[in-house]
Design a protein around this motif. Structure first.
Motif, PDB file in Angstrom:
ATOM      1  N   ASP A 213     -50.403 -32.733  -6.838  1.00 51.69           N
ATOM      2  CA  ASP A 213     -49.226 -32.527  -7.859  1.00 51.69           C
ATOM      3  C   ASP A 213     -48.970 -33.653  -8.865  1.00 51.69           C
ATOM      4  O   ASP A 213     -48.752 -33.352  -9.939  1.00 51.69           O
ATOM      5  CB  ASP A 213     -48.018 -32.422  -6.953  1.00 51.69           C
ATOM      6  CG  ASP A 213     -48.145 -31.110  -6.011  1.00 51.69           C
ATOM      7  OD1 ASP A 213     -49.003 -30.187  -6.352  1.00 51.69           O
ATOM      8  OD2 ASP A 213     -47.364 -30.992  -5.165  1.00 51.69           O
ATOM      9  N   ARG A 214     -49.390 -34.924  -8.296  1.00 53.66           N
ATOM     10  CA  ARG A 214     -49.060 -36.127  -9.243  1.00 53.66           C
ATOM     11  C   ARG A 214     -50.240 -35.924 -10.478  1.00 53.66           C
ATOM     12  O   ARG A 214     -49.911 -36.035 -11.627  1.00 53.66           O
ATOM     13  CB  ARG A 214     -49.104 -37.408  -8.587  1.00 53.66           C
ATOM     14  CG  ARG A 214     -48.768 -38.455  -9.409  1.00 53.66           C
ATOM     15  CD  ARG A 214     -49.026 -39.809  -8.718  1.00 53.66           C
ATOM     16  NE  ARG A 214     -50.633 -40.081  -8.419  1.00 53.66           N
ATOM     17  CZ  ARG A 214     -51.254 -40.571  -9.306  1.00 53.66           C
ATOM     18  NH1 ARG A 214     -51.130 -40.704 -10.479  1.00 53.66           N
ATOM     19  NH2 ARG A 214     -52.592 -40.694  -8.834  1.00 53.66           N
ATOM     20  N   LEU A 215     -51.441 -35.538 -10.084  1.00 51.05           N
ATOM     21  CA  LEU A 215     -52.323 -35.571 -11.287  1.00 51.05           C
ATOM     22  C   LEU A 215     -52.258 -34.238 -12.211  1.00 51.05           C
ATOM     23  O   LEU A 215     -52.389 -34.534 -13.278  1.00 51.05           O
ATOM     24  CB  LEU A 215     -53.872 -35.495 -10.443  1.00 51.05           C
ATOM     25  CG  LEU A 215     -54.234 -36.802  -9.666  1.00 51.05           C
ATOM     26  CD1 LEU A 215     -55.611 -36.418  -9.050  1.00 51.05           C
ATOM     27  CD2 LEU A 215     -54.368 -37.678 -10.526  1.00 51.05           C
ATOM     28  N   SER A 216     -51.706 -33.229 -11.429  1.00 53.22           N
ATOM     29  CA  SER A 216     -51.613 -32.048 -12.295  1.00 53.22           C
ATOM     30  C   SER A 216     -50.391 -32.307 -13.097  1.00 53.22           C
ATOM     31  O   SER A 216     -50.443 -31.833 -14.392  1.00 53.22           O
ATOM     32  CB  SER A 216     -51.106 -30.640 -11.423  1.00 53.22           C
ATOM     33  OG  SER A 216     -51.048 -29.775 -12.127  1.00 53.22           O
ATOM     34  N   GLY A 217     -49.353 -32.875 -12.813  1.00 50.67           N
ATOM     35  CA  GLY A 217     -48.339 -33.145 -13.662  1.00 50.67           C
ATOM     36  C   GLY A 217     -48.625 -33.935 -14.598  1.00 50.67           C
ATOM     37  O   GLY A 217     -48.358 -33.997 -15.900  1.00 50.67           O
ATOM     38  N   GLY A 218     -49.614 -34.980 -14.633  1.00 49.50           N
ATOM     39  CA  GLY A 218     -49.949 -35.848 -15.425  1.00 49.50           C
ATOM     40  C   GLY A 218     -50.875 -35.206 -16.596  1.00 49.50           C
ATOM     41  O   GLY A 218     -50.578 -35.432 -17.852  1.00 49.50           O
ATOM     42  N   THR A 219     -51.917 -34.221 -16.212  1.00 51.02           N
ATOM     43  CA  THR A 219     -52.634 -33.416 -17.010  1.00 51.02           C
ATOM     44  C   THR A 219     -51.711 -32.673 -17.864  1.00 51.02           C
ATOM     45  O   THR A 219     -51.794 -32.586 -19.212  1.00 51.02           O
ATOM     46  CB  THR A 219     -53.398 -32.495 -16.305  1.00 51.02           C
ATOM     47  OG1 THR A 219     -54.279 -33.395 -15.574  1.00 51.02           O
ATOM     48  CG2 THR A 219     -54.336 -31.857 -17.179  1.00 51.02           C
ATOM     49  N   ASP A 220     -50.831 -32.007 -17.477  1.00 52.47           N
ATOM     50  CA  ASP A 220     -49.752 -31.049 -18.271  1.00 52.47           C
ATOM     51  C   ASP A 220     -49.151 -31.983 -19.362  1.00 52.47           C
ATOM     52  O   ASP A 220     -48.893 -31.502 -20.467  1.00 52.47           O
ATOM     53  CB  ASP A 220     -48.800 -30.452 -17.365  1.00 52.47           C
ATOM     54  CG  ASP A 220     -49.319 -29.469 -16.385  1.00 52.47           C
ATOM     55  OD1 ASP A 220     -50.459 -28.952 -16.696  1.00 52.47           O
ATOM     56  OD2 ASP A 220     -48.713 -29.261 -15.407  1.00 52.47           O
ATOM     57  N   VAL A 221     -48.580 -33.198 -19.122  1.00 53.95           N
ATOM     58  CA  VAL A 221     -48.135 -33.937 -19.801  1.00 53.95           C
ATOM     59  C   VAL A 221     -48.798 -34.396 -21.169  1.00 53.95           C
ATOM     60  O   VAL A 221     -48.585 -34.436 -22.311  1.00 53.95           O
ATOM     61  CB  VAL A 221     -47.491 -35.263 -19.178  1.00 53.95           C
ATOM     62  CG1 VAL A 221     -47.116 -36.330 -20.163  1.00 53.95           C
ATOM     63  CG2 VAL A 221     -46.458 -34.993 -18.233  1.00 53.95           C
ATOM     64  N   GLU A 222     -50.396 -34.678 -20.756  1.00 50.35           N
ATOM     65  CA  GLU A 222     -51.289 -34.956 -21.866  1.00 50.35           C
ATOM     66  C   GLU A 222     -51.502 -33.978 -22.651  1.00 50.35           C
ATOM     67  O   GLU A 222     -51.673 -33.960 -24.050  1.00 50.35           O
ATOM     68  CB  GLU A 222     -52.395 -35.467 -21.161  1.00 50.35           C
ATOM     69  CG  GLU A 222     -52.566 -36.730 -20.425  1.00 50.35           C
ATOM     70  CD  GLU A 222     -52.075 -38.017 -21.438  1.00 50.35           C
ATOM     71  OE1 GLU A 222     -52.695 -37.954 -22.740  1.00 50.35           O
ATOM     72  OE2 GLU A 222     -51.451 -38.982 -21.057  1.00 50.35           O
TER      73      GLU A 222
END
Length: 265
Positions: A213-222
């Protein structure tokens, strides 16, 4: 048995004395003593009044006897002038008897007068002592009240008074319970995170899911950041390309973009 009874009696007297000492208020004791002195002064004054009344009664009797004696003397003279020696002798005999009564009453009058003077002097001295005691009593009471107030204030500041001690203990118990609850909550969170305890509500996530979930959230931000940069740099066409490019990206591309992001100038 006698020794036990004596010991019990001594213990009882000691406890009673201690209880009385706690219950005794010096101000009440002083007021009671002053009241007793006033009652004694009132009795002395009543005694002075009684003696003065008796003295006055004797004076009235003396005046009456002296008037009768003078009257008998005058009657004796008139009887002698008329040649009645027998009447003159009778009048003088009665006068002599009255004179004896007058002498006895005068002795009693002097005695009562002396007692009255003594009682009057004693009443004056007692009045002076009562006035002095009243002044001292009020001074002691004021000093005691001030000292009592100072002691209570000092005990409140130092926290050794009974009321402040209760408040301090209550605060200490509240702090201890709060610290205990905080420690318990922290321990339960650590056990849930480590998997030692199962979350029966189903709301908790394991460590793998949390990382994903943390990695997915970071990708959405990018991706959102790339889209905003495209809008600022190229207008609607660049925005459309950024959107299309973002929509065609695969999970592998997203991972590479997260590892090596490219920024447009």
């Amino acid at each position: 048995m006698s020794g036990v009874m004596k010991r019990m009696g001594m213990i009882f007297r000691a406890k009673a004395n201690k209880a009385l000492d706690r219950a005794e208020d010096p101000r009440e004791t002083l007021d009671y003593s002053y009241q007793k002195q006033l009652e004694l002064l009132q009795k002395v004054r009543r005694g002075v009044a009684d003696v003065a009344t008796s003295r006055k009664r004797l004076e009235l009797q003396l005046n009456q006897l002296q008037s009768q004696s003078a009257k008998l003397e005058d009657q004796g003279r008139k009887a002698l002038a008329l040649g009645r020696e027998d009447l003159a002798r009778e009048a003088l005999s009665r006068r002599a008897a009255l004179q004896q009564q007058v002498s006895d009453l005068e002795v009693q009058h002097q005695t009562l007068q002396g007692e009255e003077e003594k009682l009057t002097l004693a009443a004056q001295r007692l009045q002076a002592k009562v006035d002095a005691f009243r002044t001292k009593k009020e001074t002691i009471k004021a000093t005691y009240t001030a000292a009592q107030a100072q002691t209570r204030i000092a005990e409140s500041f130092s926290g050794i008074s009974e009321e402040m001690s209760d408040v301090g203990l209550a605060i200490q118990r509240a702090e201890d319970k709060t610290a205990q609850l905080q420690a318990r909550a922290g321990a339960i969170d650590e056990l849930l995170a480590s998997g030692a305890l199962d979350d029966q509500s189903g709301l908790a996530k394991d460590d793998i899911q949390a990382e994903l979930d943390r990695l997915s959230g970071g990708t959405d931000v990018e991706l959102e950041l790339q889209r905003m940069k495209a809008e600022l740099a190229g207008g609607p066409s660049a925005q459309q390309q950024a959107i299309e490019g973002g929509g065609a990206a695969t999970p592998q591309d997203r991972t590479q973009q997260q590892s090596h992001p490219r920024f447009e100038k």
